[in-house]
Design a protein around this motif. Structure first.
Motif, short mmCIF file in Angstrom:
data_model
loop_
_atom_site.label_atom_id
_atom_site.label_comp_id
_atom_site.label_asym_id
_atom_site.label_seq_id
_atom_site.Cartn_x
_atom_site.Cartn_y
_atom_site.Cartn_z
N GLN A 22 0.85 -1.18 0.00
CA GLN A 22 0.00 0.00 0.00
C GLN A 22 0.89 1.23 0.00
O GLN A 22 1.98 1.24 0.58
N GLU A 23 0.40 2.25 -0.68
CA GLU A 23 1.14 3.51 -0.76
C GLU A 23 0.33 4.61 -0.09
O GLU A 23 -0.91 4.63 -0.18
N MET A 24 1.02 5.48 0.58
CA MET A 24 0.37 6.64 1.19
C MET A 24 1.37 7.78 1.26
O MET A 24 2.58 7.57 1.32
N GLN A 25 0.84 8.98 1.25
CA GLN A 25 1.68 10.18 1.31
C GLN A 25 1.61 10.76 2.71
O GLN A 25 0.53 11.07 3.21
N TRP A 40 6.03 10.00 -0.52
CA TRP A 40 5.22 8.81 -0.79
C TRP A 40 5.96 7.58 -0.23
O TRP A 40 7.13 7.36 -0.51
N ILE A 41 5.22 6.81 0.63
CA ILE A 41 5.79 5.64 1.28
C ILE A 41 5.01 4.41 0.85
O ILE A 41 3.78 4.39 0.91
N SER A 42 5.72 3.39 0.40
CA SER A 42 5.11 2.09 0.10
C SER A 42 5.47 1.14 1.23
O SER A 42 6.64 1.05 1.63
N PHE A 43 4.47 0.44 1.75
CA PHE A 43 4.74 -0.41 2.90
C PHE A 43 3.87 -1.67 2.84
O PHE A 43 2.86 -1.73 2.13
N ASN A 44 4.27 -2.67 3.62
CA ASN A 44 3.46 -3.86 3.85
C ASN A 44 3.43 -4.11 5.35
O ASN A 44 4.30 -3.62 6.09
N ALA A 45 2.46 -4.87 5.83
CA ALA A 45 2.32 -5.12 7.27
C ALA A 45 1.56 -6.41 7.50
O ALA A 45 0.67 -6.77 6.72
N PHE A 105 7.69 -3.76 6.32
CA PHE A 105 8.77 -3.03 5.67
C PHE A 105 8.17 -1.84 4.93
O PHE A 105 7.00 -1.86 4.51
N LEU A 106 8.98 -0.82 4.76
CA LEU A 106 8.55 0.34 3.98
C LEU A 106 9.73 0.86 3.18
O LEU A 106 10.89 0.62 3.52
N ARG A 107 9.39 1.59 2.11
CA ARG A 107 10.44 2.24 1.32
C ARG A 107 9.89 3.54 0.76
O ARG A 107 8.67 3.69 0.58
N ASP A 108 10.79 4.44 0.48
CA ASP A 108 10.42 5.75 -0.07
C ASP A 108 10.26 5.59 -1.58
O ASP A 108 11.21 5.25 -2.29
N THR A 139 8.79 8.06 -3.51
CA THR A 139 8.36 9.37 -4.01
C THR A 139 8.75 9.55 -5.47
O THR A 139 7.94 10.02 -6.30
N GLU A 140 10.00 9.19 -5.84
CA GLU A 140 10.45 9.34 -7.23
C GLU A 140 9.66 8.42 -8.16
O GLU A 140 9.26 8.84 -9.26
N GLN A 141 9.42 7.18 -7.71
CA GLN A 141 8.64 6.26 -8.54
C GLN A 141 7.22 6.78 -8.75
O GLN A 141 6.66 6.68 -9.84
N VAL A 142 6.63 7.34 -7.67
CA VAL A 142 5.28 7.87 -7.79
C VAL A 142 5.26 9.05 -8.76
O VAL A 142 4.33 9.20 -9.57
N ALA A 143 6.31 9.88 -8.67
CA ALA A 143 6.37 11.01 -9.59
C ALA A 143 6.48 10.52 -11.03
O ALA A 143 5.84 11.06 -11.94
N THR A 144 7.30 9.46 -11.24
CA THR A 144 7.43 8.90 -12.59
C THR A 144 6.10 8.31 -13.06
O THR A 144 5.68 8.53 -14.21
N LEU A 145 5.42 7.56 -12.13
CA LEU A 145 4.12 6.98 -12.50
C LEU A 145 3.10 8.08 -12.79
O LEU A 145 2.25 7.92 -13.67
N GLU A 146 3.18 9.17 -12.03
CA GLU A 146 2.24 10.26 -12.27
C GLU A 146 2.48 10.88 -13.64
O GLU A 146 1.53 11.23 -14.35
N SER A 147 3.77 10.96 -14.01
CA SER A 147 4.08 11.46 -15.36
C SER A 147 3.54 10.51 -16.42
O SER A 147 2.94 10.94 -17.43
N LEU A 148 3.76 9.18 -16.16
CA LEU A 148 3.22 8.20 -17.12
C LEU A 148 1.71 8.25 -17.16
O LEU A 148 1.10 8.10 -18.24
#
Length: 826
Positions: A560-563, A573-578, A593-596, A598-607
């Motif tokens: 799941q992703e959340m800002q 933007w953080i992607s995490f599982n629990a 686990f979680l990871r940042d 933000t750059e991937q979300v920005a790229t996906l938003e551009s796509l």
């Protein structure tokens, strides 16, 4: 002060007399005669005063001896002394026998009760009452300001006082205090007279107290005798009315008193019938039981009783039954036995249960002997009272070598001491306990997991402790390997570039790695007592609480992703599982686990923007092609149709119209229809001209006419709530969904609804066809679900959500949700 003033006046008189003697020659003879006369007068005054004192002493003695009533003596004494000394008030204090070193006011006149208690003499150096008792003399204080008097005297306004000690047979019993509140002096008699008066009062008080004590003792004895008689009656009534079978016999065993229950227990209709039979104890006791009772009877000491003795007794019809007797010896005032009182209970049924229990214990003993666990029992002295065969084999000793010996002989050292402390604790609190111990045996090391449980008697007291031990050496070795594996896992987590977190049951973050701190930009100090609700952003806090409760209830969040704003406030933007963590059925918390991203979300938003633009371009191209087909090819086909039709009409008048020309007319008509359908499929003109509702209504009408499937369409008024892109996306979803129904569902009915709910626009297409499993929809590579994937992408590009619900045999429901958007001008 009054005392000093009188002394000063006397000194001035002496000085004046000496001056007059020096000035007159004949004054020497005259002064001698006057001194003799003055001396005679003084002696007369002293005699008169002594006579007055004796008269007062006699009168007080007569008044105090006139009655032996303590209250009368106290009242007469204080009244007489107040009148004798012309005092304003008086208080009689007696030593408190219950509190040595204290006095209490018994009688007081001329003051309130509160003042009398405030002026209680305190045993201090400044207390004149205690000084008078210790010195055995009367103390007169003409002016309290001349001495360090008791401070409460000043508050009471007392100017002078007399303290008379009270004695009886050289024993102090209290003091009489007389005082004045004004400057008027007290009428003070001689010390001897006041001392004698105090002795008279003390003796009278002592006599009265002795008489009162004797009367009280006689009265108490009378009450005790009356209570004893009443007690005997009550005890007899209690015995007769008791729910227990009770009897009283004399020392030889003859029955003196039995209650109804006792008589019925032995088969008699009433206690009168029992006693009329003139029975003795030997008549209803079996010989063996009688002999045991006599032995115990002769061994009982004063104060000892006998309870819980089992034996056999006989009823009136001669039948024997099991009884339990509790008895005590009745003794006279000198402690000599005069009889026995006993309670008899029929325990025949209990005896049967105990026999059944004994047989059950034998069965359990058989099970214990056959068990592959070490089973043992220890008593309060930590001695073994039972071990099974498996336990004895483990120690390499026979059960006979172990039973009766201390447990520490086989399990010594620190392990034995620790187990001993646990066993003692069970004897104290009666609660079971589990422990794991390492046992070092010759040539081998074992781990034992042992359950220790209490064994209770009938009164609920712990009398023994049962132990069941199991060899858990393999388990401990496995646990050790698991611990090593967990350590490797922790090392891996610590080196991971993804952030690891652990949240306990209360919502506090208790575990993390360095990557987690780096991603959220926390320092080590920031995470002390960090709670999921500690976030400063309200929306993030609410979302985290909802996710926490969801996972704690058993849901797994695979991704799941959340800002959220991180430590410095920047939105990331953080992607995490629990998932929920459980151990031995107990929920420990949540980890993930979680990871940042933000750059991937920005790229996906551009796509997403590019994809949306491509869809828009595609729709524009569809619109252009449809217009070209309609305006160019459609007009050419229409003109051709008119020309061929005209030629056909021209030939009808003279010759037969060729069949090829007729076929051409039909072909042209079909081409026009195909062009119209192609234009409609590429871009329905109603969608651009009249909006989504009109386009859907036209599409539904054509769908019913063309394919014969009933469609129920309802729509709410949504003027200006949808953008042109949203209208296009929803129309394409409806087209694709209805085409899927036609190709796969085998449905007879389709329901299409367009509406507004909870601030969002929804389009729902529901059929009553054969349905399908929605799980494979997630697989985007399957061609048979390409239409669903296309619908989902269209809706997600506009920030919406596509929901698919279906199961085999129950039809399918596809619902598209879009946020409201203001429609631009057409």
């Amino acid at each position: 002060m009054p005392g000093k003033k009188r002394k000063s006046q006397t000194g001035e008189a002496i000085k004046s007399e000496r001056a007059s003697l020096r000035s007159t020659p004949l004054q020497g003879v005259q002064s001698s005669e006057s001194r003799e006369i003055a001396e005679l007068k003084r002696m007369q005054e002293q005699l008169q005063r002594r006579a007055d004192e004796l008269e007062v002493i006699n009168s007080i003695a007569a008044m105090t001896n006139a009655s032996l009533d303590l209250d009368t003596i106290l009242d007469n004494a204080i009244k007489s002394l107040i009148r004798l000394t012309r005092a304003d008030h008086g208080v009689l204090y007696l030593l408190d026998e219950e509190r040595p070193g204290n006095m209490r006011p018994i009688r007081y006149r001329g003051m309130t009760k509160r003042e009398a208690f405030e002026l209680i003499p305190v045993d201090t150096p400044t207390s004149m009452s205690w000084a008078a008792l210790r010195q055995r003399r009367v103390i007169h204080v003409p002016d309290i300001h001349a001495v360090l008097a008791y401070p409460p005297l000043y508050g009471a306004g007392i100017c002078s006082f007399i303290t008379i000690p009270l004695f009886s047979n050289e024993r102090p019993i209290g003091s009489m205090n007389l005082g004045m509140r004004s400057a008027k002096p007290l009428q003070v008699y001689s010390i001897e007279a006041l001392t004698s008066i105090g002795s008279q009062i003390g003796v009278a008080l002592e006599h009265a107290r002795l008489l009162t004590s004797m009367e009280r003792e006689i009265e108490e004895r009378r009450k005790a005798e009356a209570e004893l008689r009443a007690s005997e009656v009550r005890y007899q009534q209690i015995i007769l009315a008791s729910p227990e079978a009770i009897a009283i016999t004399d020392v030889k065993g003859k029955y003196l008193l039995v209650n109804e229950l006792y008589a019925r227990l032995f088969g008699y209709e009433s206690r009168e019938a029992f006693q009329h039979a003139g029975l003795w104890a030997k008549d209803i006791l079996t010989p063996e039981f009688m002999a045991r009772l006599q032995t115990i009877y002769h061994s009982l000491k004063i104060g000892e009783t006998m309870s819980g003795l089992r034996g056999m007794m006989r009823r009136r019809d001669g039948s024997e039954f099991h009884v339990e007797i509790s008895t005590a010896i009745l003794r006279d005032a000198q402690g000599l036995p005069i009889g026995m009182i006993g309670i008899v209970r029929d325990v025949t049924e209990m005896h049967r249960w105990e026999e059944a229990l004994r047989r059950s214990e034998e069965r359990y003993r058989t099970l214990a002997e056959a068990a592959h666990d070490q089973i043992f029992i220890v008593d309060q002295n930590d001695q073994l009272v039972y071990v099974n065969q498996f336990a004895s084999q483990f120690i390499a000793k026979s059960p006979s070598e172990m039973i009766g010996r201390p447990r520490s002989d086989f399990f010594g050292g620190s392990t034995g001491d620790r187990q001993r402390s646990h066993i003692l604790k069970i004897f104290e609190n009666g609660k079971p306990m589990y422990e794991e111990n390492r046992i070092d045996l010759p040539g081998r090391i074992h781990w034992l997991g042992t359950w220790l449980a209490p064994i209770f008697d009938r009164e609920g007291k712990v009398i023994q402790v049962l132990g069941v031990a199991r060899d858990i050496t393999d388990y401990k070795e496995t646990a050790s390997r698991l611990a090593a594996s967990e350590q490797r896992f922790r090392d891996t987590i610590e080196r991971s570039s993804d952030g690891y977190f652990f949240i306990d049951n209360n919502g506090f973050v208790t575990g993390w790695n360095k990557a987690w701190l780096r991603i959220l930009r926390f320092s080590q100090e920031d995470v002390d007592n960090l709670h999921i609700t500690s976030h400063t952003d309200e929306n993030a806090r609410i979302l985290l609480e909802r996710l926490f409760n969801r996972v704690m209830s058993g849901d797994i969040i695979p991704a799941q992703e959340m800002q959220i704003p991180v430590k410095d406030g920047e939105l990331r933007w953080i992607s995490f599982n629990a998932r929920r963590v459980m151990r031995q059925g107990i929920v420990l918390g949540i980890e993930g686990f979680l990871r940042d991203v933000t750059e991937q979300v920005a790229t996906l938003e551009s796509l997403r923007t590019v994809s949306l633009r491509l869809v828009q371009v595609q729709e524009e191209e569809r619109r252009r092609i449809a217009r070209e087909i309609h305006d160019s090819l459609g007009q050419q086909l229409t003109a051709l149709q008119l020309e061929v039709t005209a030629a056909t009409h021209a030939l009808k008048g003279g010759v037969e119209v060729p069949k090829a020309l007729q076929d051409a007319v039909h072909t042209i008509e079909e081409s026009i229809t195909m062009a119209q359908n192609l234009c409609y499929d590429l871009r329905p003109p109603l969608l651009d001209d009249f909006g989504l509702e009109a386009a859907l209504r036209d599409h539904v009408t054509e769908y019913q006419e063309k394919w014969g499937i009933a469609v129920d369409f309802t729509a709410e008024k949504l003027d200006h709530l949808l953008s042109r892109d949203a209208e296009t996306a929803l129309f394409r979803v409806a087209q694709e969904a209805m085409n899927n129904v036609l190709k796969h569902a085998q449905a007879r009915m389709v329901r299409v609804r367009l509406g507004l709910y909870d601030g969002r626009i929804f389009l729902r297409i529901q059929d009553d066809g054969c349905g399908f499993e929605p799980e494979p929809v997630q697989s985007r590579g399957r061609s048979d679900h390409f239409g669903l994937m296309t619908m989902n992408e269209r809706i997600e590009l506009l920030g919406g959500e596509l929901m698919v619900e279906s199961r085999p045999g129950s039809g399918a429901t596809i619902t598209a949700w879009l946020p409201m958007q203001r429609r631009e001008e057409r």
